[in-house]
Design an enzyme around this catalytic site. Structure first.
Site, PDB file in Angstrom:
ATOM      1  N   CYS A  38       0.833  -1.197   0.000  1.00  0.00           N
ATOM      2  CA  CYS A  38       0.000   0.000   0.000  1.00  0.00           C
ATOM      3  C   CYS A  38       0.868   1.247   0.000  1.00  0.00           C
ATOM      4  CB  CYS A  38      -0.926  -0.004   1.207  1.00  0.00           C
ATOM      5  SG  CYS A  38      -2.054  -1.417   1.225  1.00  0.00           S
TER       6      CYS A  38
ATOM      7  N   TYR B  49      -5.787 -13.255  -3.898  1.00  0.00           N
ATOM      8  CA  TYR B  49      -5.182 -12.796  -2.649  1.00  0.00           C
ATOM      9  C   TYR B  49      -5.785 -13.534  -1.461  1.00  0.00           C
ATOM     10  CZ  TYR B  49      -3.724  -9.354   0.925  1.00  0.00           C
ATOM     11  OH  TYR B  49      -3.187  -8.725   2.024  1.00  0.00           O
TER      12      TYR B  49
ATOM     13  N   HIS C 232      -2.545 -12.012   4.886  1.00  0.00           N
ATOM     14  CA  HIS C 232      -2.649 -10.949   5.883  1.00  0.00           C
ATOM     15  C   HIS C 232      -3.961 -10.935   6.646  1.00  0.00           C
ATOM     16  CE1 HIS C 232       0.359  -9.243   2.938  1.00  0.00           C
ATOM     17  NE2 HIS C 232       1.031  -9.225   4.068  1.00  0.00           N
TER      18      HIS C 232
ATOM     19  N   ASP D 100       4.119  -9.623   9.012  1.00  0.00           N
ATOM     20  CA  ASP D 100       4.727  -9.522   7.689  1.00  0.00           C
ATOM     21  C   ASP D 100       5.609  -8.286   7.593  1.00  0.00           C
ATOM     22  OD1 ASP D 100       5.215 -10.121   5.003  1.00  0.00           O
ATOM     23  OD2 ASP D 100       3.508  -8.937   4.319  1.00  0.00           O
TER      24      ASP D 100
END
Length: 686
Positions: free
Chosen positions: A31, A168, A171, A264
């Site tokens: 991001c 995806y 996360h 992460d």
């Protein structure tokens, strides 16, 4: 220069389904804080990374439907969103790189504040966080709809020109991951229960995406193979391994990591380079498809070892690609010493979490590539034949001198002490902050290459010294000092009783002072300093109580994703943490504290206090010079400027940015213009 042939394997082309990546450097999705509000700025930033040699450059997560949206991210709800994303793909491909897009439905993780759609989840539950919103349980028609939305988004991604389309499941942010996780999925139909059932949606999305775009686009799967939750989550020794084996050959590329984001994106304070390897290294043994993994890699030797050992096919990076968009190019050109290494501070992450264009401590041009036309490697030649005096070799002074020197200005850099680096040189000796030394080391290495920059150590400058320096411009980068009176966010005036016990500041602690215990650390700063000072003193054997008016220790570090670890470490070390508590007065042997909600007071034992509240600029030299306008004119000094903490104390990233801006804009005329380009959105028809 040419690269060391040892690193040739890093520049081998690798096939990903129908596409070929030109080397092994892969900017994984991350991001930016710019999202769909700054599409051009975001696209140009990605294009610069492609120019820097990353063979694959990915977007951030891209919402596929209003039922799972994040306002600060990009989106691909329908064809109306294609043009902005097409610009990103075009700028990435202009440099011979592959453009990847990460499609996502956020499930229960988002409250859909923009769309006001009811969130969805495998099983009914409250949405993530503290918002009073619930996600409804999906029925079979909802699952079919998600598959349909994802397929259409993949087709639109292909239409936008992307080479790689992600499914995806990472996360803990996406619906496929929510279906995989037993704690989120308590269904009793064919999508719940056994792992095979819980993986059904993931398999279907992979099949759908291949069927829709697999003839022209590669299909990537991003999977968190370990959630670091033990038996409560997916683990690399258990279901994570089983999932990989189950769909091993279905994607064209595996992108593997750990979950959630705070794991992460582990900061250097809590983990070293390669910290994810123990959890992800098994994946390559279960699939013939190429694998990309991350671990804040900045060492070319470490990268090479991973490839040669068969751990990874691609070296993935988010934060290292932010710190140095030209990292691959520098390895390729044999300029390893020029790599601007990530320090793992997560200021980039904080920018996104604050919904602002991200910034980087090491790379001041991040997010400014289009807005201010700042390139990370190129600066315009000097606009005047001038000599510049920079006073202070902290982060702002070093960056100003480096930028000015790169532009061709004659630069004198004067430092009062022997050590260079200012606050960085001091703070990097605190617990967990050793990697921050890279801020100084890289700039000193670059300055050593510039014959037009002179460095003077142990040269404390007075106003008269500056007037006699035969310079045209003076930049005052003399830093700041921590206040010892308690003034800060909570207190506008000094705390009562300051003379009744020893009162120290972080500067004193960094100078080696050991206060008498028990010690009260009063943190009204709320970033890292209060926590690291408390940790340092506790490790020195002192009894420590950390008092903060906020509801948690080091509250700002929620945005850098390390707050829970900070408070957990303090508790484990035996630091007493008193939150929502103010320091109101000092007495002999005691500190008076108060509840911030009720104002009820009590006293606790204290032999000394360390005030971590706010800093005061060390700007006396600047003020002295500004009182001598006639002398400045007579000396031929056309401008005196404060930069960095001497102007306004803040982040190290802000000091570096301030120094860089001064170096870039020294020869520009003052203007009332905004100073950077903005994205203008056309008004919709009424």
């Amino acid at each position: 220069m040419s690269r060391d042939p040892r690193f040739d394997p890093l520049f081998e082309p690798i096939r990903i389904g129908p596409k070929v990546a030109r080397n092994r450097f892969f900017q994984v999705p991350h991001c930016t804080g710019m999202g769909r509000w700054w599409p051009t700025a975001s696209a140009v930033m990605r294009g610069v990374k492609a120019e820097g040699g990353w063979a694959v450059v990915s977007t951030e997560q891209c919402d596929i439907h209003p039922t799972g949206n994040v306002m600060r991210q990009i989106r691909l709800w329908d064809e109306q969103d294609i043009p902005a994303l097409a610009r990103t793909a075009e700028l990435i491909q202009a440099h011979g790189s592959l453009a990847a897009i990460e499609l996502v439905h956020n499930g229960y993780k988002m409250a859909n504040l923009e769309s006001r759609e009811i969130p969805m989840a495998p099983s009914a539950r409250p949405v993530y966080g503290i918002l009073p919103v619930a996600a409804r349980a999906m029925d079979r028609s909802d699952i079919k709809a998600v598959r349909r939305w994802h397929r259409q988004a993949a087709l639109n991604a292909r239409k936008a020109g992307f080479d790689i389309v992600y499914v995806y499941a990472g996360h803990d942010l996406a619906l496929p991951m929510h279906f995989l996780a037993r704690r989120h999925n308590q269904r009793t139909d064919e999508y719940g229960g056994s792992l095979a059932n819980r993986a059904r949606l993931l398999r279907e999305l992979l099949e759908d995406t291949h069927d829709a775009v697999g003839d022209r686009c590669a299909v990537a799967l991003r999977l968190a193979v370990d959630e670091l939750l033990g038996p409560d989550g997916i683990t690399s020794e258990g279901e994570g391994r089983e999932i990989v084996a189950m769909v091993a050959e279905m994607p064209d590329l595996w992108d593997v990591n750990v979950s959630a984001g705070e794991n992460d994106s582990l900061t250097a304070r809590f983990g070293d380079e390669g910290f994810q390897e123990p959890y992800t290294s098994f994946v390559k043994s279960l699939t013939s498809k190429p694998v990309v993994g991350v671990g804040r890699y900045t060492s070319p030797d470490r990268m090479l070892a991973l490839v040669k050992k068969g751990v990874l096919d691609f070296i993935g990076a988010a934060r290292p690609s932010i710190a140095d968009p030209f990292l691959p190019r520098k390895i390729e050109e044999g300029r390893i010493e020029d790599i601007r290494e990530c320090i793992g501070c997560n200021i980039c992450v904080a920018g996104n979490n604050l919904s602002s264009p991200m910034r980087c401590t090491q790379n001041p041009t991040m997010s400014e590539e289009w807005r201010r036309d700042w390139h990370p490697e190129r600066v315009p030649p000097r606009g005047r034949d001038e000599k510049v005096l920079v006073v202070g070799a902290g982060p702002a002074g070093l960056e100003a001198a480096r930028t000015l020197g790169q532009r061709g200005y004659r630069v004198m850099l004067a430092e009062a002490g022997r050590d260079l680096g200012g606050r960085v040189a001091r703070e990097c000796r605190l617990p967990g902050l050793a990697a921050w030394r890279r801020v100084t080391d890289w700039r000193l290495g670059q300055l050593a290459k510039l014959a037009n920059v002179e460095l003077f150590r142990e040269s404390r400058m007075t106003a008269e010294d500056v007037l006699q320096a035969e310079c045209d411009v003076a930049a005052i980068a003399t830093g700041a000092r921590w206040r010892a009176d308690g003034v800060g966010r909570r207190h506008s005036f000094a705390i009562d009783g300051l003379g009744l016990m020893p009162v120290l500041t972080p500067d004193d602690i960094m100078d080696g002072a050991l206060p008498p215990g028990p010690v009260l650390v009063y943190d009204d700063d709320h970033y890292y300093m209060g926590g690291v000072v408390a940790e340092a003193l506790r490790r020195a054997g002192l009894a420590i109580t950390l008092v903060t008016p906020e509801s948690m220790a080091s509250a700002f570090t929620q945005f850098t994703l390390e707050q829970a670890r900070i408070q957990g470490r303090l508790i484990e070390l035996g630091v007493a943490v008193l939150t929502a508590t103010d320091l109101v007065a000092l007495h002999k042997g005691e500190a008076e504290i108060a509840c911030v909600y009720t104002s009820r007071t009590r006293r606790i034992e204290a032999g000394s206090v360390v005030m971590v509240t706010t800093q005061t600029p060390e700007d006396s030299l600047y003020m002295a010079l500004m009182e001598k306008p006639d002398a400045l004119a007579a000396a031929g000094i056309r401008r005196v400027a404060r930069i960095g903490d001497a102007l306004a104390p803040g982040l190290i990233a802000a000091a570096v940015w301030s120094g860089h801006r001064f170096g870039r804009e020294i020869d520009r005329q003052e203007s009332d213009a905004v100073g950077f380009r903005r994205e203008n959105v056309e008004l919709a028809a009424l």
